[in-house]
Design a protein around this motif. Structure first.
Motif, PDB file in Angstrom:
ATOM      1  N   GLY A 156      -6.585   1.268  -3.192  1.00 12.16           N
ATOM      2  CA  GLY A 156      -7.421   0.075  -3.171  1.00 12.16           C
ATOM      3  C   GLY A 156      -7.988  -0.247  -4.541  1.00 12.16           C
ATOM      4  O   GLY A 156      -8.047  -1.412  -4.944  1.00 12.16           O
ATOM      5  N   PHE A 157      -8.355   0.810  -5.276  1.00 13.21           N
ATOM      6  CA  PHE A 157      -8.924   0.622  -6.613  1.00 13.21           C
ATOM      7  C   PHE A 157      -7.897   0.011  -7.566  1.00 13.21           C
ATOM      8  O   PHE A 157      -8.196  -0.961  -8.270  1.00 13.21           O
ATOM      9  N   GLU A 171       0.823  -1.203   0.000  1.00 15.40           N
ATOM     10  CA  GLU A 171       0.000   0.000   0.000  1.00 15.40           C
ATOM     11  C   GLU A 171       0.860   1.257   0.000  1.00 15.40           C
ATOM     12  O   GLU A 171       0.596   2.209  -0.749  1.00 15.40           O
ATOM     13  N   GLN A 210      -6.005   6.226   0.013  1.00 12.52           N
ATOM     14  CA  GLN A 210      -6.250   4.818   0.290  1.00 12.52           C
ATOM     15  C   GLN A 210      -7.321   4.243  -0.637  1.00 12.52           C
ATOM     16  O   GLN A 210      -7.216   3.101  -1.085  1.00 12.52           O
ATOM     17  N   ASP A 211      -8.341   5.047  -0.931  1.00 12.74           N
ATOM     18  CA  ASP A 211      -9.391   4.599  -1.854  1.00 12.74           C
ATOM     19  C   ASP A 211      -8.815   4.359  -3.245  1.00 12.74           C
ATOM     20  O   ASP A 211      -9.132   3.358  -3.898  1.00 12.74           O
ATOM     21  N   ARG A 212      -7.958   5.281  -3.699  1.00 16.60           N
ATOM     22  CA  ARG A 212      -7.351   5.141  -5.027  1.00 16.60           C
ATOM     23  C   ARG A 212      -6.411   3.937  -5.066  1.00 16.60           C
ATOM     24  O   ARG A 212      -6.411   3.169  -6.033  1.00 16.60           O
ATOM     25  N   SER A 258      -7.489   9.271   3.282  1.00 17.72           N
ATOM     26  CA  SER A 258      -8.591   8.379   2.913  1.00 17.72           C
ATOM     27  C   SER A 258      -8.792   8.348   1.404  1.00 17.72           C
ATOM     28  O   SER A 258      -9.083   7.291   0.826  1.00 17.72           O
ATOM     29  N   GLU A 259      -8.629   9.501   0.744  1.00 17.10           N
ATOM     30  CA  GLU A 259      -8.748   9.545  -0.715  1.00 17.10           C
ATOM     31  C   GLU A 259      -7.638   8.726  -1.366  1.00 17.10           C
ATOM     32  O   GLU A 259      -7.876   7.993  -2.338  1.00 17.10           O
ATOM     33  N   GLN A 276      -4.285  15.039  -2.034  1.00 15.23           N
ATOM     34  CA  GLN A 276      -5.396  14.212  -1.580  1.00 15.23           C
ATOM     35  C   GLN A 276      -5.255  13.881  -0.096  1.00 15.23           C
ATOM     36  O   GLN A 276      -4.144  13.782   0.435  1.00 15.23           O
TER      37      GLN A 276
END
Length: 255
Positions: A119-120, A96, A115-117, A112-113, A109
């Motif tokens: 993860g995607f 990660e 981490q979302d990217r 959390s933003e 960013q």
């Protein structure tokens, strides 16, 4: 699209690239092939902006690199993703953390933003449960997928890969080839791959540029490479017994 016009690159008295002109299409897997010393690594570094040609021009969707300001060049580089030969992951960072690194450096960013990217893109390269593992804890093929995830996390317009199959077994190499091709088509990226792997050429070679002694000796598709009478190309392509047999089968089918 990347358009290359008559570029020359020298180091001291050594003339490495000698007037190369070609185009690399968007949404296609474009391959640079050639023997060691042919100039393909220097060519790739010129495309990345790491080396500056003494003559000629390189355009990225109409933007001539040599005419850009320093700020514009920096912005363009942020639109480039790079998959290095040895993956070049940070050993002290988790999967990660490695993929998040460009986001932390080049964007504002929130965590959390980011981490979302991350993860995607990890999901996109089929690495769902590897977020908190370190490079030493995963296989070479998984490391390569992490490198691809990091290269696309900034949603680049241009993707460059230097020997992406280096050190991988044939089955894993095919999976990496197919993944790069899928991502190229899905996100409509201009992808340029520097390789000596003939399996990659035959699997995903939509556009192939063959270099010899710093000159563009030939260009075409994976289908056209069987038809060429260019001796330098055929000597390179059919240096293995497997591809000699493939060539012979192709000739017999034509007759």
């Amino acid at each position: 699209m990347i358009t290359v016009e008559n570029i020359h690159k020298t180091f001291g008295d050594t003339h490495v690239l000698k007037g190369i002109s070609t185009t690399f299409d968007t949404g296609k897997t474009n391959l640079i092939i050639g023997q060691s010393g042919s100039g393909k690594t220097v060519f790739l570094k010129c495309l990345l902006g790491l080396f500056t040609p003494e003559e000629g021009s390189i355009d990225y969707d109409g933007k001539t690199y040599s005419e850009l300001t320093s700020a514009e060049k920096r912005d363009l580089r942020q639109e480039m993703g790079m998959v290095f030969q040895g993956s070049a992951l940070f050993d002290s960072m988790t999967v990660e953390g490695n993929v998040m690194f460009p986001l932390g450096m080049f964007t504002k960013q929130s965590k959390s933003e980011m981490q979302d990217r991350v993860g995607f893109v990890l999901k996109r390269v089929n690495l769902i449960d590897a977020h908190h593992k370190y490079p030493s804890e995963i296989s070479g093929g998984m490391q390569k997928r992490v490198a691809i995830a990091r290269a696309i996390v900034m949603n680049p317009k241009y993707l460059f890969c230097d020997e992406p199959n280096s050190g991988l077994d044939p089955k894993t190499a095919i999976l990496i080839d197919n993944l790069i091709k899928e991502i190229t088509e899905e996100y409509d990226i201009t992808t340029v791959i520097n390789t000596h792997d003939m399996n990659s050429v035959m699997e995903i070679g939509e556009k192939i540029v063959f270099l010899k002694n710093g000159i563009k000796e030939w260009e075409g598709s994976k289908n056209e490479i069987f038809k060429t009478d260019n001796e330098a190309v055929t000597n390179f392509v059919y240096s293995s017994e497997l591809f000699k047999k493939v060539r012979q089968m192709y000739i017999e089918e034509r007759n």
